[in-house]
Design an enzyme around this catalytic site. Sequence first.
Site, PDB file in Angstrom:
ATOM      1  N   ARG A   1     -13.742 -12.085  22.107  1.00  0.00           N
ATOM      2  CA  ARG A   1     -13.641 -10.645  22.288  1.00  0.00           C
ATOM      3  C   ARG A   1     -14.290 -10.279  23.622  1.00  0.00           C
ATOM      4  O   ARG A   1     -15.108 -11.036  24.161  1.00  0.00           O
ATOM      5  CB  ARG A   1     -14.293  -9.883  21.129  1.00  0.00           C
ATOM      6  CG  ARG A   1     -15.750 -10.211  20.859  1.00  0.00           C
ATOM      7  CD  ARG A   1     -16.293  -9.315  19.746  1.00  0.00           C
ATOM      8  NE  ARG A   1     -17.678  -9.630  19.430  1.00  0.00           N
ATOM      9  CZ  ARG A   1     -18.095 -10.186  18.319  1.00  0.00           C
ATOM     10  NH1 ARG A   1     -17.222 -10.520  17.376  1.00  0.00           N
ATOM     11  NH2 ARG A   1     -19.381 -10.404  18.113  1.00  0.00           N
TER      12      ARG A   1
ATOM     13  N   SER B   1     -14.353  -9.693   9.988  1.00  0.00           N
ATOM     14  CA  SER B   1     -13.485  -8.520   9.901  1.00  0.00           C
ATOM     15  C   SER B   1     -12.706  -8.287  11.194  1.00  0.00           C
ATOM     16  O   SER B   1     -13.169  -8.622  12.289  1.00  0.00           O
ATOM     17  CB  SER B   1     -14.323  -7.280   9.584  1.00  0.00           C
ATOM     18  OG  SER B   1     -14.930  -7.406   8.320  1.00  0.00           O
TER      19      SER B   1
ATOM     20  N   GLU C   1      41.840   9.702 -37.207  1.00  0.00           N
ATOM     21  CA  GLU C   1      41.064  10.334 -36.144  1.00  0.00           C
ATOM     22  C   GLU C   1      40.780  11.791 -36.490  1.00  0.00           C
ATOM     23  O   GLU C   1      41.505  12.428 -37.262  1.00  0.00           O
ATOM     24  CB  GLU C   1      41.822  10.250 -34.811  1.00  0.00           C
ATOM     25  CG  GLU C   1      42.118   8.828 -34.346  1.00  0.00           C
ATOM     26  CD  GLU C   1      40.857   8.030 -34.084  1.00  0.00           C
ATOM     27  OE1 GLU C   1      39.825   8.640 -33.741  1.00  0.00           O
ATOM     28  OE2 GLU C   1      40.898   6.793 -34.219  1.00  0.00           O
TER      29      GLU C   1
ATOM     30  N   HIS D   1      -9.999  -6.649   1.240  1.00  0.00           N
ATOM     31  CA  HIS D   1      -9.391  -5.378   1.599  1.00  0.00           C
ATOM     32  C   HIS D   1      -8.684  -5.422   2.949  1.00  0.00           C
ATOM     33  O   HIS D   1      -9.064  -6.160   3.851  1.00  0.00           O
ATOM     34  CB  HIS D   1     -10.436  -4.246   1.645  1.00  0.00           C
ATOM     35  CG  HIS D   1     -11.849  -4.715   1.736  1.00  0.00           C
ATOM     36  ND1 HIS D   1     -12.759  -4.490   0.735  1.00  0.00           N
ATOM     37  CD2 HIS D   1     -12.505  -5.441   2.669  1.00  0.00           C
ATOM     38  CE1 HIS D   1     -13.921  -5.035   1.064  1.00  0.00           C
ATOM     39  NE2 HIS D   1     -13.794  -5.620   2.226  1.00  0.00           N
TER      40      HIS D   1
ATOM     41  N   ASN E   1       2.285 -13.683  12.342  1.00  0.00           N
ATOM     42  CA  ASN E   1       3.193 -14.797  12.070  1.00  0.00           C
ATOM     43  C   ASN E   1       4.565 -14.673  12.719  1.00  0.00           C
ATOM     44  O   ASN E   1       5.380 -15.584  12.604  1.00  0.00           O
ATOM     45  CB  ASN E   1       3.363 -14.955  10.556  1.00  0.00           C
ATOM     46  CG  ASN E   1       3.943 -13.713   9.906  1.00  0.00           C
ATOM     47  OD1 ASN E   1       3.692 -12.591  10.342  1.00  0.00           O
ATOM     48  ND2 ASN E   1       4.704 -13.901   8.835  1.00  0.00           N
ATOM     49  N   TYR E   2       4.844 -13.586  13.418  1.00  0.00           N
ATOM     50  CA  TYR E   2       6.203 -13.340  13.906  1.00  0.00           C
ATOM     51  C   TYR E   2       6.154 -12.969  15.385  1.00  0.00           C
ATOM     52  O   TYR E   2       5.427 -12.051  15.782  1.00  0.00           O
ATOM     53  CB  TYR E   2       6.825 -12.207  13.088  1.00  0.00           C
ATOM     54  CG  TYR E   2       8.260 -11.886  13.410  1.00  0.00           C
ATOM     55  CD1 TYR E   2       9.229 -12.886  13.468  1.00  0.00           C
ATOM     56  CD2 TYR E   2       8.657 -10.573  13.640  1.00  0.00           C
ATOM     57  CE1 TYR E   2      10.547 -12.588  13.755  1.00  0.00           C
ATOM     58  CE2 TYR E   2       9.977 -10.261  13.922  1.00  0.00           C
ATOM     59  CZ  TYR E   2      10.917 -11.272  13.980  1.00  0.00           C
ATOM     60  OH  TYR E   2      12.230 -10.972  14.260  1.00  0.00           O
TER      61      TYR E   2
ATOM     62  N   ALA F   1     -12.278  -7.959   6.041  1.00  0.00           N
ATOM     63  CA  ALA F   1     -11.421  -6.774   6.073  1.00  0.00           C
ATOM     64  C   ALA F   1     -10.698  -6.662   7.410  1.00  0.00           C
ATOM     65  O   ALA F   1     -11.268  -6.914   8.472  1.00  0.00           O
ATOM     66  CB  ALA F   1     -12.257  -5.526   5.823  1.00  0.00           C
TER      67      ALA F   1
END
Length: 446
Positions: free
Chosen positions: A435, A400, A151, A358, A381-382, A375
């Site tokens: 709508r 869109s 060493e 987008h 989904n939850y 877009a």
Amino acid sequence: MKSIIMAAGKGTRMKSDLPKVVHLAHGKPMIVRIIDALNTLDVEENILILGHKREKVLEVLGNDVSYVVQEEQLGTGHAVKQAIPKIKDYDGDVLIINGDIPLIRKQTLIDFYNLYKNENADGIILSAIFENPFSYGRVIKDGNKVLRIVEEKEANEEQKKVKEINAGVYIFKAQALVKALEKINNNNEKGEYYITDVIEILSNDKKVISYSLEDSMEIQGVNSKVELALVSKVLRERKNTALMEDGVILIDPATTYIDDEVKIGRDTTIYPNVTLQGNTEIGENSEILSGTRIIDSKIYDNVRIESSVIEESIVENGVTIGPYAHLRPKSHLKENVHIGNFVETKKSTLEKGVKAGHLTYLGDAHIGEKTNIGAGTITCNYDGKNKFKTEIGKDVFIGSDTMLVAPVNIGDNSLIGAGSVITKDVPSDSLSVERSKQIIKEGWKK
């Protein structure tokens, strides 16, 4: 053969709460790299010498590994002594290796072992030639026979001139090693038990030889974060070089980060500042542009991905992604899908030719062929407790800023008007608009 892996060191200079050997060297714990290399030799048992925060090492390797504990740090010889109960009745060979040399090549260990067997030696050490050997143990030889390792602190002026240094890897016959370990002492400047003293004990009446490395970088130890970065750079260069030799185009290898397990086909171009991790596979003739990170995913041929993140997903032929898209786990994009900027998918399948240009979130969804997603479309989904699926047929046009409140089914060839909130199933060949009526009050602002 059995191995003894030295992994008990505290790694004080790492300045970390983690044991040194679990730090990642180019994406993989150093101790895992050592074990992977040893597996080339068909080692029947890897015996780890553990100490400082051993539970962290076991978290990485699992609790079924073979190990012994070095409670006190009394030197390398003392560390190996802890393994005597596991080798005292063993008649084979024992390889000893440091756990912090992740650059050691598999082929080096194979050649090292073959020389040991071919020379019918009782012991062999791995060595290297250093122009500046300061701080390393010197290999003192008589011809080809190794006499001892001295060493740095114990060496005289003549011995310090020796440029062949000890690399810290050894193979011994197990019984010869056990007997020699019983004879070593700590009569030295540091008051420690050196494994290197075994060499001098054996060389008195047995054959001990050395194998000198051509590439001394293989034994670069890691004792600091600086050295960790150094070995990671070398490992990255090895991987990138191998890929380029196989026909992959890396625009700037120095800024390209590709894990060992990643596979890439020929004529695929990887741009600067790309990170490819885990079990990722990329096919041929694809482009992965700057700012992209891909993890554990399968990318097919002729794919173009720009500045996006892809996790645990499948991307088929001819797909274009990005910029700034995010494919979360279990996304599956089939042929010629287009995912544009700021689109996020999760646990969704997009069939052939789907376009989402987008600002869209598609979660827990199945979308049929040639459907266009406008877009601002979101699959809701939850509900706060459970996830639900959205099913969209083929040749659908989603206007869109549409909200699709799952569970909901949209039939083939349907059209959803912009700004709709869809809460009920829409039959095929339908127009659905939901709508509020537009109200105009003239002269409202005075």
